[in-house]
Write an enzyme that holds these catalytic residues in place. Structure first.
Site: not given
Length: 179
Positions: A103, A106
């Site tokens: 991600c 993230c």
């Protein structure tokens, strides 16, 4: 000592050394025109001492900064029992960062969270949960997208946000959890 701190110390030292090397170069050029060999040698010796003192001052400043930097606890949750023990039963509020290695957002949010939580001086901990490894915990907390961040105090979710947020919003989130 974090990699970021080592990088900043190295960068600061290099900048000081560059400045003194440039000064040294200019002095050598002007000395060749104006002074004798002995006085040139003495001036070079004095300049090398200045460079040493500058790098020592940079290191001392860095050391002072490192010693006053607030500490915080960040940990990777290993399993359901670990989550229960370190998050739900914690006497200190815990921010739980549900993330994934693949991600992109993230990867951007993680360091920002760490930085902001570090400034809280130990009043809150950071737990990192990889949703690919611990899908069961993610499902228990109805995590549908990453990054999802929960604020937990005394075993109860007090607040949450999903996705990237501004630093000010993250600071407000942390302050609400601490107070």
């Amino acid at each position: 000592m974090t990699h970021k701190m080592m990088y900043l110390y190295t960068k600061m030292t290099i900048q000081l050394l560059r400045r003194h090397v440039l000064q040294l170069g200019r002095s050598i050029v002007s000395m060749n025109r104006q002074t004798s060999y002995c006085s040139q040698k003495m001036t070079l010796f004095q300049m090398s001492e200045t460079v040493q003192k500058s790098s020592q001052c940079a290191f001392e400043g860095f050391s002072r900064h490192m010693s006053t930097e607030p500490k915080f606890e960040a940990f990777n949750v290993q399993d359901t029992n670990d989550f229960k023990n370190r998050v739900l039963e914690s006497s200190t509020p815990v921010i739980v960062d549900f993330h994934a290695t693949w991600c992109g957002p993230c990867k951007l949010l993680g360091p920002r969270l760490e930085s902001i939580i570090a400034s809280s001086a130990g009043k809150v901990h950071l737990a990192k949960v990889d949703v690919d490894d611990l899908a069961e915990i993610a499902m228990d907390y109805k995590v549908q997208s990453v990054p999802t961040v929960l604020g937990i105090r005394n075993g109860k979710v007090l607040d949450q946000f999903i996705g990237l947020q501004d630093d000010d919003q993250i600071k407000t989130f942390v302050e609400k959890l601490v107070n």
